[in-house]
Design an enzyme around this catalytic site. Sequence first.
Site, PDB file in Angstrom:
ATOM      1  CD1 TRP A  55     -69.988 -39.549   5.117  1.00 31.85           C
ATOM      2  CD2 TRP A  55     -71.981 -39.526   3.812  1.00 31.85           C
ATOM      3  NE1 TRP A  55     -70.601 -40.966   4.399  1.00 31.85           N
ATOM      4  CE2 TRP A  55     -71.817 -41.114   3.842  1.00 31.85           C
ATOM      5  CE3 TRP A  55     -72.888 -38.965   2.178  1.00 31.85           C
ATOM      6  CZ2 TRP A  55     -72.338 -42.265   2.235  1.00 31.85           C
ATOM      7  CZ3 TRP A  55     -73.343 -40.035   1.962  1.00 31.85           C
ATOM      8  CH2 TRP A  55     -72.337 -41.104   1.771  1.00 31.85           C
ATOM      9  CG  ASN A  56     -76.305 -39.708   5.280  1.00 29.19           C
ATOM     10  OD1 ASN A  56     -76.433 -38.953   5.914  1.00 29.19           O
ATOM     11  ND2 ASN A  56     -77.223 -40.691   5.432  1.00 29.19           N
ATOM     12  N   PRO A 110     -68.928 -32.696  13.045  1.00 32.32           N
ATOM     13  CG  PRO A 110     -68.332 -31.275  10.895  1.00 32.32           C
ATOM     14  CD  PRO A 110     -68.321 -31.324  12.569  1.00 32.32           C
ATOM     15  CB  ALA A 111     -69.010 -36.788   8.444  1.00 35.48           C
ATOM     16  CB  SER A 155     -71.667 -46.634  10.511  1.00 35.80           C
ATOM     17  OG  SER A 155     -70.574 -46.730  11.588  1.00 35.80           O
ATOM     18  CD  GLU A 180     -82.190 -41.155  15.546  1.00 32.69           C
ATOM     19  OE1 GLU A 180     -82.710 -41.675  14.375  1.00 32.69           O
ATOM     20  OE2 GLU A 180     -82.791 -40.341  16.307  1.00 32.69           O
ATOM     21  CB  CYS A 233     -80.232 -43.775   7.263  1.00 35.22           C
ATOM     22  SG  CYS A 233     -81.369 -42.498   8.032  1.00 35.22           S
ATOM     23  CD  GLU A 241     -81.865 -36.518  15.579  1.00 38.28           C
ATOM     24  OE1 GLU A 241     -81.775 -36.761  14.471  1.00 38.28           O
ATOM     25  OE2 GLU A 241     -80.741 -36.471  16.140  1.00 38.28           O
TER      26      GLU A 241
HETATM   27  P1  NAP Z   1     -70.157 -42.972  10.250  1.00 41.14           P
HETATM   28  O1  NAP Z   1     -68.521 -43.781   9.986  1.00 41.14           O
HETATM   29  O2  NAP Z   1     -69.899 -44.012  11.916  1.00 41.14           O
HETATM   30  O3  NAP Z   1     -69.385 -42.037  10.930  1.00 41.14           O
HETATM   31  C1  NAP Z   1     -70.353 -40.391  11.342  1.00 41.14           C
HETATM   32  C2  NAP Z   1     -69.565 -40.093  12.150  1.00 41.14           C
HETATM   33  O4  NAP Z   1     -68.956 -40.734  13.266  1.00 41.14           O
HETATM   34  C3  NAP Z   1     -69.127 -39.162  11.452  1.00 41.14           C
HETATM   35  O5  NAP Z   1     -68.811 -37.980  11.689  1.00 41.14           O
HETATM   36  C4  NAP Z   1     -67.335 -40.196  11.145  1.00 41.14           C
HETATM   37  O6  NAP Z   1     -66.419 -39.014  11.361  1.00 41.14           O
HETATM   38  C5  NAP Z   1     -67.607 -39.817  12.838  1.00 41.14           C
HETATM   39  N1  NAP Z   1     -66.457 -41.403  13.169  1.00 41.14           N
HETATM   40  C6  NAP Z   1     -66.159 -42.248  12.521  1.00 41.14           C
HETATM   41  N2  NAP Z   1     -65.227 -43.689  12.683  1.00 41.14           N
HETATM   42  C7  NAP Z   1     -65.203 -43.135  14.677  1.00 41.14           C
HETATM   43  C8  NAP Z   1     -65.066 -43.402  15.434  1.00 41.14           C
HETATM   44  N3  NAP Z   1     -64.084 -44.640  15.950  1.00 41.14           N
HETATM   45  N4  NAP Z   1     -64.222 -42.647  17.118  1.00 41.14           N
HETATM   46  C9  NAP Z   1     -65.505 -41.492  16.852  1.00 41.14           C
HETATM   47  N5  NAP Z   1     -66.097 -41.159  15.587  1.00 41.14           N
HETATM   48  C10 NAP Z   1     -66.155 -41.580  14.457  1.00 41.14           C
HETATM   49  O7  NAP Z   1     -70.788 -43.254   9.306  1.00 41.14           O
HETATM   50  P2  NAP Z   1     -71.062 -42.904   7.736  1.00 41.14           P
HETATM   51  O8  NAP Z   1     -70.536 -43.904   6.878  1.00 41.14           O
HETATM   52  O9  NAP Z   1     -70.398 -40.846   7.599  1.00 41.14           O
HETATM   53  O10 NAP Z   1     -72.237 -42.608   7.038  1.00 41.14           O
HETATM   54  C11 NAP Z   1     -73.611 -43.491   6.966  1.00 41.14           C
HETATM   55  C12 NAP Z   1     -74.013 -44.094   8.126  1.00 41.14           C
HETATM   56  O11 NAP Z   1     -74.725 -42.968   8.933  1.00 41.14           O
HETATM   57  C13 NAP Z   1     -75.154 -45.185   6.955  1.00 41.14           C
HETATM   58  O12 NAP Z   1     -75.340 -46.526   8.338  1.00 41.14           O
HETATM   59  C14 NAP Z   1     -76.055 -44.564   7.734  1.00 41.14           C
HETATM   60  O13 NAP Z   1     -77.870 -45.480   7.702  1.00 41.14           O
HETATM   61  C15 NAP Z   1     -76.508 -43.391   9.141  1.00 41.14           C
HETATM   62  N6  NAP Z   1     -77.616 -42.581   8.970  1.00 41.14           N
HETATM   63  C16 NAP Z   1     -78.410 -42.735   9.873  1.00 41.14           C
HETATM   64  C17 NAP Z   1     -79.215 -41.944  10.043  1.00 41.14           C
HETATM   65  C18 NAP Z   1     -80.114 -42.327  10.935  1.00 41.14           C
HETATM   66  O14 NAP Z   1     -81.507 -41.219  11.281  1.00 41.14           O
HETATM   67  N7  NAP Z   1     -80.456 -43.567  11.704  1.00 41.14           N
HETATM   68  C19 NAP Z   1     -79.397 -40.465   9.440  1.00 41.14           C
HETATM   69  C20 NAP Z   1     -77.977 -40.640   8.371  1.00 41.14           C
HETATM   70  C21 NAP Z   1     -77.541 -41.568   8.245  1.00 41.14           C
HETATM   71  P3  NAP Z   1     -65.759 -39.399   9.729  1.00 41.14           P
HETATM   72  O15 NAP Z   1     -66.239 -39.016   8.940  1.00 41.14           O
HETATM   73  O16 NAP Z   1     -64.457 -38.352  10.384  1.00 41.14           O
HETATM   74  O17 NAP Z   1     -65.552 -40.786   9.346  1.00 41.14           O
END
Ligand code: NAP
Length: 492
Positions: free
Chosen positions: A158-159, A183-184, A239, A260, A294, A472
């Site tokens: 979502w960020n 998407p989120a 995550s 990522e 991130c 990316e």
């Molecule tokens: P997240 O909870 O892992 O969610 C990311 C995506 O995965 C969302 O679309 C989410 O859907 C989906 N998801 C969640 N649980 C799932 C499951 N069990 N099975 C399949 N899909 C699932 O992460 P977030 O809290 O939204 O984002 C923050 C994290 O992203 C942080 O750790 C940040 O560091 C990381 N991030 C990394 C980068 C990079 O380039 N390395 C860039 C930006 C962010 P829902 O939204 O419906 O839960």
Amino acid sequence: MPPDIHRPALLREHNFIAQQWRVAASGRVYTVSDPATGLDFAEVPDSGADDARAAVDAAHAAFPGWRARTARERAQFLKRWHALIIAHQEELGRLISREQGKPQHEGRGEVLYAASYVEWFAEEATRTYGDLIPEPVRGKKLMVVKEPVGVVAAITPWNFPAAMIARKIAPALAAGCTVVAKPAEDTPLTSLALVRLAEEAGIPHGVLNIVTASRANAPAVVDVWLADPRVRKITFTGSTAVGKHLARESAGTLKKLSLELGGNAPFIVFDDADLDAAVEGLMASKFRNGGQTCVCPNRVYVQDGVHDAFVGKLVARVAALRVGPASEPDSQIGPMINARAIEKIERHVADAVANGARVVTGGTRLRDSQRDGPHYYAPTVLVGAQAAMECSCEETFGPVVPVTRFHDEADVVREANATPFGLASYFYSRDIARVWRVADQLECGIVGINEGALAAESAPFGGVKESGYGREGSRYGLDDYMHTKYLCQGQL
Ligand code: NAP
């Protein structure tokens, strides 16, 4: 209350599957809320397994036609999409700010950032060169060609609701892959608007498909894609916990993966640093999107000789940050995305204070007539942070700067690396030998050296260790969406 966008056609509240805007097969919806107020303002499909499967059916059927197009044709589509994104910068920026909460100038900036990946990969599409290998024996030709992997599933956080999905869809389409995307939960509308513009740009039937789902239903959608052998690649930003789950569950069909994942970036200020530049770099890298990126510095280490001077300059800047909704044009820090986010920030600050850190500025939630939503947190500086504190061990993902004093270069590098994560690192020093030494030793995918703003479409973005794998952007970014095929011709 509709979002503040001028062109209603950009506000899409349906899935896009096989070139049709559709409700979920179940008919279910979930609501999207404004993080600035906590109030609901839109409804999108709460999709399930049937919708996920229909999206793959469409993407799979479209793949042979899309890959058969010339790279130039695919590039031309991406260029039209890029032009439409730029033309709608204002509306898209407002939509990002509305559903994600970031200040207006950041919303507009994110649109340009997202568009830059689309333009970059439009250009890279025409450069997916192969190779001719000198033959080891007479009478043979050895050749290498690049091929698209097939159907790609893109899952985004979502960020950065525009940038994260653009930098997945653009290389996939450039390479000749077709896409299913989710998407989120919190930020589906920007992604749907981008897909609407892709439709306007002439994306062919079935090439790009998107389904939305609530957090509760995300696994139902993604599990279908994980199990389906027609999906040949998963590209995920989010995550580390979910990334590991995707890696485990995609093993059954051995998909290609780009992950990522989370970071825990150190930011080191050495005695020989330009302190004003270091403060500037920290402000830029830490407080972008309210600390919800991130690559945000999560641990700040400052050497003895400049510690107090640095903290003094930093606190003056942090205390002056204007917190407020994106509807206020001078707002610099918006609301946090949701209740879970702000609870985590509170937990980290409470743990740090309980274990000996001291709050120099901030340290509380904010709520008054200007900030009437439940998700505002004061920009915060803590001193006396230590390695065992929660704020040092995991991403806080909020406007909190924990500062740790250090003495010795080798010790601070060891401490910076003492984390399972390895996405970004930053350090400030004017000693040229130290610059090379420290850059060499930091275990991460991205290093900011006397620089806080790192991201660019022309640079490879990604991590090491539990921050994931794959890159990316840049000329490396397309490889993640392609196979290398070796052709050996004999009887010559
Ligand atoms: P997240 O909870 O892992 O969610 C990311 C995506 O995965 C969302 O679309 C989410 O859907 C989906 N998801 C969640 N649980 C799932 C499951 N069990 N099975 C399949 N899909 C699932 O992460 P977030 O809290 O939204 O984002 C923050 C994290 O992203 C942080 O750790 C940040 O560091 C990381 N991030 C990394 C980068 C990079 O380039 N390395 C860039 C930006 C962010 P829902 O939204 O419906 O839960």
